[in-house]
Motif scaffolding. Structure first.
Motif, PDB file in Angstrom:
ATOM      1  N   LEU A  70      40.424  43.954  36.641  1.00 42.07           N
ATOM      2  CA  LEU A  70      41.077  44.766  37.673  1.00 42.07           C
ATOM      3  C   LEU A  70      42.461  44.234  38.030  1.00 42.07           C
ATOM      4  O   LEU A  70      43.372  45.011  38.332  1.00 42.07           O
ATOM      5  CB  LEU A  70      40.204  44.829  38.923  1.00 42.07           C
ATOM      6  N   THR A  71      42.627  42.923  37.999  1.00 40.55           N
ATOM      7  CA  THR A  71      43.908  42.319  38.369  1.00 40.55           C
ATOM      8  C   THR A  71      44.792  42.013  37.159  1.00 40.55           C
ATOM      9  O   THR A  71      45.931  41.595  37.320  1.00 40.55           O
ATOM     10  CB  THR A  71      43.697  41.016  39.155  1.00 40.55           C
ATOM     11  N   GLU A 125      36.914  41.068  38.139  1.00 38.82           N
ATOM     12  CA  GLU A 125      38.180  40.825  38.840  1.00 38.82           C
ATOM     13  C   GLU A 125      39.308  40.506  37.871  1.00 38.82           C
ATOM     14  O   GLU A 125      40.466  40.884  38.113  1.00 38.82           O
ATOM     15  CB  GLU A 125      37.992  39.692  39.853  1.00 38.82           C
ATOM     16  N   THR A 179      31.566  45.358  41.348  1.00 40.29           N
ATOM     17  CA  THR A 179      32.932  44.873  41.599  1.00 40.29           C
ATOM     18  C   THR A 179      33.982  45.872  41.127  1.00 40.29           C
ATOM     19  O   THR A 179      34.971  46.100  41.823  1.00 40.29           O
ATOM     20  CB  THR A 179      33.151  43.516  40.904  1.00 40.29           C
ATOM     21  N   VAL A 180      33.791  46.491  39.968  1.00 38.05           N
ATOM     22  CA  VAL A 180      34.798  47.457  39.486  1.00 38.05           C
ATOM     23  C   VAL A 180      34.723  48.749  40.292  1.00 38.05           C
ATOM     24  O   VAL A 180      35.715  49.466  40.428  1.00 38.05           O
ATOM     25  CB  VAL A 180      34.657  47.756  37.979  1.00 38.05           C
ATOM     26  N   GLN A 220      31.172  39.173  38.682  1.00 39.77           N
ATOM     27  CA  GLN A 220      32.275  39.408  39.607  1.00 39.77           C
ATOM     28  C   GLN A 220      33.588  38.860  39.061  1.00 39.77           C
ATOM     29  O   GLN A 220      34.629  39.534  39.103  1.00 39.77           O
ATOM     30  CB  GLN A 220      31.958  38.769  40.958  1.00 39.77           C
ATOM     31  N   MET A 221      33.560  37.636  38.532  1.00 36.94           N
ATOM     32  CA  MET A 221      34.767  37.011  37.999  1.00 36.94           C
ATOM     33  C   MET A 221      35.328  37.825  36.833  1.00 36.94           C
ATOM     34  O   MET A 221      36.545  38.040  36.732  1.00 36.94           O
ATOM     35  CB  MET A 221      34.461  35.585  37.550  1.00 36.94           C
TER      36      MET A 221
END
Length: 337
Positions: free
Chosen positions: A318-319, A315, A110-111, A311-312
């Motif tokens: 990243l956000t 994210e 994900t990253v 994934q959570m």
């Protein structure tokens, strides 16, 4: 930002973007440091001879990217200094396992290229955990921590609080002493009750439910608690075994196995006895993995979604949208129950 000449009025680059780039440049060169308050919107608009709306747009965009943080009534502060380069993230695990490998793979996927990820293992040891943190306090932008220790009630808050709160994300376990920290957590007692409830029609086939909960490993005792509550609610005869012995393996009983080693030992005994899983004996394994779909024509599992947790967590970083979220937990129905 000391000279209004740093804004090019003739440039095709929008002025708000130029302001954004100026702030990023000042952060990269060390003029603004982590945690430092930057000039207010009004101060910057006056210095650069720009409208307040233009400057505010730049500040808001940088806040959305996680570069700045806003404190009501005080202004904007530098939240991240690693602008224009990869984030450095430390994953601190209690041990390696199939669960951790799945979580790691999902997190790294994900990253992507936006971060480099290092893994540290502390083997349930609080002193080793503290050594890892002490040796890396300034080396990483974020620390993702799975807090499982030999002493389930160990007070780790003093150790964790050595790291700035905005750099920490906790995974797997909700710690009361860190109730205001972001976390993707399991509710062990409620999770097992809910998952067994989904398997209720199958469990009713068996005379007794057996939870094999290894005494020499460090699983949450809340699993025991949830198992007992489930059986009391539904009237099942049950027992909790600290280890799996051959004499404990009885026909027409179901076994819920926390450890994969116990699962493999049980499968060996079932094959020797020529029993059919799902008919002569029930087998339900904790934590899903690809191999369990293939074993014995399919091993039923109860499990959190490891990929989704990774994934959570990624994210959120990243956000820069940190929150407290319960991880999903489910019963996967196969032929062994």
């Amino acid at each position: 930002m000391t000279q209004f000449s740093r804004i090019d009025s003739d440039s095709e680059v929008p002025k708000y973007k130029q302001v954004e780039d100026l702030i990023l440049s000042d952060i990269e060169t060390g003029i603004f440091k982590h945690g430092q308050r930057i000039p207010s919107i009004n101060e910057t608009s006056e210095e650069l001879l720009l409208s307040r709306d233009t400057v505010e747009k730049a500040y808001v965009r940088l806040r959305e990217k996680g570069v700045l943080s806003a404190v009501r009534g005080k202004g904007y502060y530098v939240n991240r200094t690693t602008v224009g380069k990869k984030l450095k993230i430390a994953l601190i695990f209690n041990k390696l396992s199939n669960y951790k490998r799945s979580l790691y793979a999902s997190f790294v996927s994900t990253v992507g290229s936006k971060a480099s990820v290092d893994v540290f293992i502390y083997n349930y040891d609080l002193a080793e955990f503290e050594n890892i943190l002490n040796g890396n306090l300034t080396n990483y932008d974020y620390f993702v921590i799975l807090p499982h220790f030999r002493n389930e009630h160990a007070d780790i808050s003093a150790v964790v609080k050595k790291i700035p709160k905005e750099k920490i994300l906790i995974i797997d376990k909700n710690l009361e002493e860190l109730h205001d920290y972001p976390v993707v957590y399991q509710e062990y007692d409620k999770d097992i009750q809910q998952a067994l409830g989904q398997a209720l029609d199958l469990l009713k086939k068996y005379k007794r439910l057996n939870l094999v909960f290894p005494s020499n490993e460090y699983y949450s005792n809340y699993i025991n608690r949830g198992f007992q509550i489930f059986n009391q609610m539904h009237g099942f005869e049950y027992q909790i075994l600290n280890s799996l012995k051959e004499e404990d393996i009885r026909q027409h009983e179901a076994f819920i196995l926390i450890s994969d080693n116990d699962l493999y030992d049980l499968i060996k005994q079932v094959k020797l006895k020529k029993w059919i899983p799902g008919k002569d004996i029930g087998i339900l394994s904790y934590n899903e993995s690809p191999v369990k779909e293939l074993l014995c024509d399919g091993i039923s599992t109860i499990s959190t979604n490891h990929d989704q947790i990774g994934q959570m967590a990624a994210e959120m970083i990243l956000t820069n949208d940190f929150k407290r979220v319960k991880s999903p937990f489910e019963f996967i129905r196969r032929n062994s129950l």
